[in-house]
Design a protein around this motif. Structure first.
Motif, PDB file in Angstrom:
ATOM      1  N   ASP A 174       0.853  -1.189   0.000  1.00 21.47           N
ATOM      2  CA  ASP A 174       0.000   0.000   0.000  1.00 21.47           C
ATOM      3  C   ASP A 174       0.887   1.237   0.000  1.00 21.47           C
ATOM      4  N   PHE A 175       0.774   2.056  -1.063  1.00 21.23           N
ATOM      5  CA  PHE A 175       1.610   3.248  -1.200  1.00 21.23           C
ATOM      6  C   PHE A 175       0.882   4.525  -0.801  1.00 21.23           C
ATOM      7  N   SER A 176      -0.219   4.408  -0.070  1.00 17.82           N
ATOM      8  CA  SER A 176      -0.948   5.604   0.365  1.00 17.82           C
ATOM      9  C   SER A 176      -0.030   6.514   1.167  1.00 17.82           C
ATOM     10  N   ASN A 177       0.011   7.776   0.784  1.00 20.92           N
ATOM     11  CA  ASN A 177       0.815   8.805   1.479  1.00 20.92           C
ATOM     12  C   ASN A 177       2.309   8.500   1.479  1.00 20.92           C
ATOM     13  N   VAL A 178       2.767   7.707   0.513  1.00 25.18           N
ATOM     14  CA  VAL A 178       4.197   7.381   0.418  1.00 25.18           C
ATOM     15  C   VAL A 178       4.853   8.317  -0.595  1.00 25.18           C
ATOM     16  N   ASN A 179       6.040   8.789  -0.251  1.00 20.54           N
ATOM     17  CA  ASN A 179       6.777   9.701  -1.112  1.00 20.54           C
ATOM     18  C   ASN A 179       7.613   8.909  -2.126  1.00 20.54           C
ATOM     19  N   LEU A 180       7.125   8.819  -3.380  1.00 21.59           N
ATOM     20  CA  LEU A 180       7.833   8.055  -4.410  1.00 21.59           C
ATOM     21  C   LEU A 180       9.116   8.731  -4.865  1.00 21.59           C
ATOM     22  N   LYS A 181       9.298   9.994  -4.489  1.00 23.72           N
ATOM     23  CA  LYS A 181      10.539  10.688  -4.861  1.00 23.72           C
ATOM     24  C   LYS A 181      11.768   9.992  -4.304  1.00 23.72           C
ATOM     25  N   PHE A 234      11.879  13.231 -12.171  1.00 24.83           N
ATOM     26  CA  PHE A 234      13.256  13.671 -11.950  1.00 24.83           C
ATOM     27  C   PHE A 234      14.149  12.510 -11.512  1.00 24.83           C
ATOM     28  N   SER A 235      13.792  11.291 -11.923  1.00 23.60           N
ATOM     29  CA  SER A 235      14.566  10.125 -11.517  1.00 23.60           C
ATOM     30  C   SER A 235      15.973  10.167 -12.121  1.00 23.60           C
ATOM     31  N   SER A 236      16.938   9.688 -11.345  1.00 22.29           N
ATOM     32  CA  SER A 236      18.335   9.697 -11.780  1.00 22.29           C
ATOM     33  C   SER A 236      18.749   8.381 -12.411  1.00 22.29           C
ATOM     34  N   PHE A 237      17.923   7.331 -12.284  1.00 20.76           N
ATOM     35  CA  PHE A 237      18.316   6.022 -12.784  1.00 20.76           C
ATOM     36  C   PHE A 237      17.814   5.816 -14.219  1.00 20.76           C
ATOM     37  N   CYS A 244      -0.385  -4.063  -6.021  1.00 20.53           N
ATOM     38  CA  CYS A 244      -0.171  -2.913  -5.137  1.00 20.53           C
ATOM     39  C   CYS A 244      -1.363  -1.955  -5.247  1.00 20.53           C
ATOM     40  N   GLU A 245      -1.428  -1.001  -4.326  1.00 15.40           N
ATOM     41  CA  GLU A 245      -2.515  -0.025  -4.331  1.00 15.40           C
ATOM     42  C   GLU A 245      -2.023   1.294  -3.745  1.00 15.40           C
ATOM     43  N   GLY A 246      -2.851   2.334  -3.920  1.00 15.79           N
ATOM     44  CA  GLY A 246      -2.624   3.575  -3.193  1.00 15.79           C
ATOM     45  C   GLY A 246      -1.825   4.636  -3.910  1.00 15.79           C
ATOM     46  N   ILE A 247      -1.251   4.360  -5.089  1.00 14.72           N
ATOM     47  CA  ILE A 247      -0.481   5.382  -5.800  1.00 14.72           C
ATOM     48  C   ILE A 247      -1.440   6.315  -6.547  1.00 14.72           C
ATOM     49  N   LEU A 248      -1.288   7.605  -6.296  1.00 14.95           N
ATOM     50  CA  LEU A 248      -2.090   8.623  -6.965  1.00 14.95           C
ATOM     51  C   LEU A 248      -1.267   9.294  -8.056  1.00 14.95           C
ATOM     52  N   LEU A 249      -1.954   9.984  -8.959  1.00 11.56           N
ATOM     53  CA  LEU A 249      -1.256  10.628 -10.079  1.00 11.56           C
ATOM     54  C   LEU A 249      -0.236  11.650  -9.599  1.00 11.56           C
ATOM     55  N   ASN A 250      -0.575  12.406  -8.546  1.00  3.54           N
ATOM     56  CA  ASN A 250       0.370  13.422  -8.066  1.00  3.54           C
ATOM     57  C   ASN A 250       1.623  12.801  -7.454  1.00  3.54           C
ATOM     58  N   GLN A 251       1.507  11.544  -6.974  1.00  2.00           N
ATOM     59  CA  GLN A 251       2.691  10.869  -6.457  1.00  2.00           C
ATOM     60  C   GLN A 251       3.646  10.501  -7.590  1.00  2.00           C
ATOM     61  N   CYS A 252       3.095  10.185  -8.750  1.00  2.00           N
ATOM     62  CA  CYS A 252       3.931   9.810  -9.900  1.00  2.00           C
ATOM     63  C   CYS A 252       4.768  10.974 -10.410  1.00  2.00           C
ATOM     64  N   GLU A 253       4.279  12.209 -10.184  1.00  2.00           N
ATOM     65  CA  GLU A 253       4.987  13.386 -10.705  1.00  2.00           C
ATOM     66  C   GLU A 253       6.429  13.438 -10.212  1.00  2.00           C
ATOM     67  N   GLY A 254       6.663  12.923  -9.007  1.00  2.00           N
ATOM     68  CA  GLY A 254       8.022  12.954  -8.471  1.00  2.00           C
ATOM     69  C   GLY A 254       9.003  12.125  -9.266  1.00  2.00           C
TER      70      GLY A 254
END
Length: 530
Positions: free
Chosen positions: A293-300, A329-332, A316-326
């Motif tokens: 569950d990725f609710s309120n998790v910082n994907l950055k 800027f991925s470095s990998f 999995c569950e809980g990922i919102l569109l605004n969480q994906c925005e982070g």
């Protein structure tokens, strides 16, 4: 003439080559003493892997390696359970300390082997309850772990320590012997218990003594608030936090962690796990999330894993569109990305592909939408392998967008009977796709596909049993002008009649290799071990 002589090093190299061939290794035991001494460590590095339902005799070997206290414990439990007919009372000194050679310890497999052996001596009533698992099998685990010195892969349930036989178990001695451990899979029970002190001591000592993991798998129990989970956390919040902090410490102290997998719902704790993974940002290559569950998790936090190449989300569950925005800027530079049965907004998958697709070589997605196929076509210029699973109805206009895909290999798994799917697929496959695998129960539609697809395929892989009609369709496809087919995958588990055999030989005469469908399919669709 003097007979040729093999040096000890040469013999040992031969035996190492045979280390996965247990039947041959057993024969090598009988050559002479040197061969016997050299073979035993290889044979008992993973002795449970070769066990069959008819051969659980290793259980008696383990009993012969018990110390006096363990023998007394076992006799007591057998007496209480009225299990008779087991002859281990005679004094027997084993030739070797067999458990000390164990390299691969999997508690589930060991449970199965020991249970299978005791089933021969138990009544049906005893087999139908947990007495063997709760009172007898833990004695074996305690004995094996006490003697082990060479474990490299450890897969263990922490509730194993809750058993009566582990009350006086020396955790410090055990963990100090795990210096060679490079792979740990922890099944975390997290139940409030009088035995949780030994569990905490185990985790603390793992962090202190084991810092060279290449693979770490953490399996949490499920929580009540998820629609797809059926197990629950029974402990209080403080216990959960204390446990998670120890897990985080284990992650942080590793010197060169390559693969991490989190299996289980712990929404309040995922953020701490991700934060700890940043300590492995220079080494971590492979990350999987299962039932998380990725609710309120910082994907950055994922952005700092500089060397990440493989990322998987499953149920999995809980990922919102605004969480994906982070992730923008991925470095990998991700090479492989998988989405399997996740419970979130349908636009999450396309958005992740937009931000992570530039370097992707392999991609697994489900139930394609227009935005998903458009983003794959637009943002995945280096894609080599694309696997699409379809288990719900989709609009055929989505299939028509396949003509824009930039990949060489396409694998389709379809469980729905979608009208005109195969003919639309055939007409929409671009010529750059040279290898295709189709897994479907609707095999009567393969004729439509073969009659309408382009003739530049180098491999066609169909989960179809060889039949006369199919062979005629394949031969017609092969005889198209400038056909380039080199490999044909089909199910080969039947005897061919004369007419089928004649057609098959004609296909082979065209330079086409016939291979088993399952082998090719898995080879093309599974990720290599990292």
């Amino acid at each position: 003439m003097t007979l040729p002589y093999l040096t000890d090093d040469c013999i040992y190299s031969i035996l190492q080559y045979l280390q996965n061939d247990h039947s041959t290794l057993f024969k090598c035991l009988l050559v002479n003493r040197f061969w016997c001494r050299s073979t035993i460590p290889l044979l008992y590095a993973n002795p449970f892997a070769a066990i069959t339902k008819k051969n659980y005799s290793i259980t008696l070997t383990l009993i012969f390696c018990f110390d006096k206290a363990e023998i007394l414990q076992l006799k007591k439990q057998l007496g209480l359970r009225k299990i008779n007919g087991i002859n281990f009372y005679k004094k027997h000194n084993p030739l070797f300390e067999y458990p000390k050679y164990l390299e691969n310890y999997n508690s589930n497999i060991i449970n199965s082997v020991i249970y299978g052996w005791f089933a021969k001596y138990c009544s049906k009533d005893l087999l139908n309850n947990q007495k063997i698992y709760n009172d007898i099998i833990p004695i074996f685990h305690q004995s094996i772990l006490r003697q082990s010195r060479n474990i490299k892969q450890l897969d263990i349930w922490l509730n194993l320590f809750y058993g009566e036989s582990f009350k006086n178990f020396n955790v410090q001695n055990f963990t100090s012997n795990l210096t060679k451990l490079n792979s740990l899979s922890l099944n975390c029970y997290l139940r409030d218990s009088v035995y949780k002190e030994i569990e905490q001591e185990f985790l603390k000592n793992i962090a202190n003594n084991c810092t060279n993991f290449r693979k770490l798998i953490i399996k949490f129990p499920r929580t009540k608030n998820s629609p797809f989970q059926n197990r629950y956390i029974y402990c209080d919040y403080l216990t959960t936090i204390t446990f998670t902090l120890k897990i985080c410490t284990i992650i942080q102290v590793q010197n060169n962690l390559k693969m991490f997998k989190l299996d289980g719902n712990c929404s309040l704790l995922v953020d701490n796990i991700l934060l700890s993974l940043e300590f492995q940002k220079h080494s971590l290559v492979h990350v999987e999330f299962i039932d998380t569950d990725f609710s309120n998790v910082n994907l950055k936090r994922l952005n700092n894993l500089y060397n990440l190449e493989y990322l998987k989300f499953m149920t999995c569950e809980g990922i919102l569109l605004n969480q994906c925005e982070g992730l923008n800027f991925s470095s990998f530079k991700l090479k492989e990305l998988s989405f399997i049965h996740n419970y979130w907004d349908v636009n999450v998958m396309p958005l992740m592909i937009k931000y992570l697709g530039a370097s992707l070589q392999r991609l697994f997605v489900e139930n394609p939408t227009i935005s998903l196929i458009e983003n794959i076509s637009m943002y995945c210029p280096n894609l080599i392998f694309l696997k699409i699973s379809i288990h719900s109805h989709i609009d055929l206009s989505v299939i028509q967008l396949f003509k824009n895909l930039r990949t060489r290999i396409l694998s389709i798994i379809i469980s729905k009977n979608i009208d005109k799917f195969f003919i639309n697929l055939a007409n929409s496959i671009p010529i750059n796709i040279r290898e295709i695998s189709i897994c479907s129960h609707h095999t009567d539609k393969f004729k439509e596909f073969l009659e309408n697809c382009h003739n530049s395929f180098e491999m066609i892989n169909l989960n179809q049993i060889i039949k006369l009609k199919l062979l005629k369709n394949v031969l017609n496809y092969i005889e198209k002008s400038n056909n380039s087919l080199k490999v044909l995958g089909m199910k080969l588990d039947k005897e061919l009649n004369d007419e089928e055999l004649k057609l098959l030989n004609r296909i082979k005469a065209k330079g086409v290799e016939i291979v088993e469908f399952i082998k090719v399919f898995h080879c093309k669709s599974s990720t290599d071990d990292k």
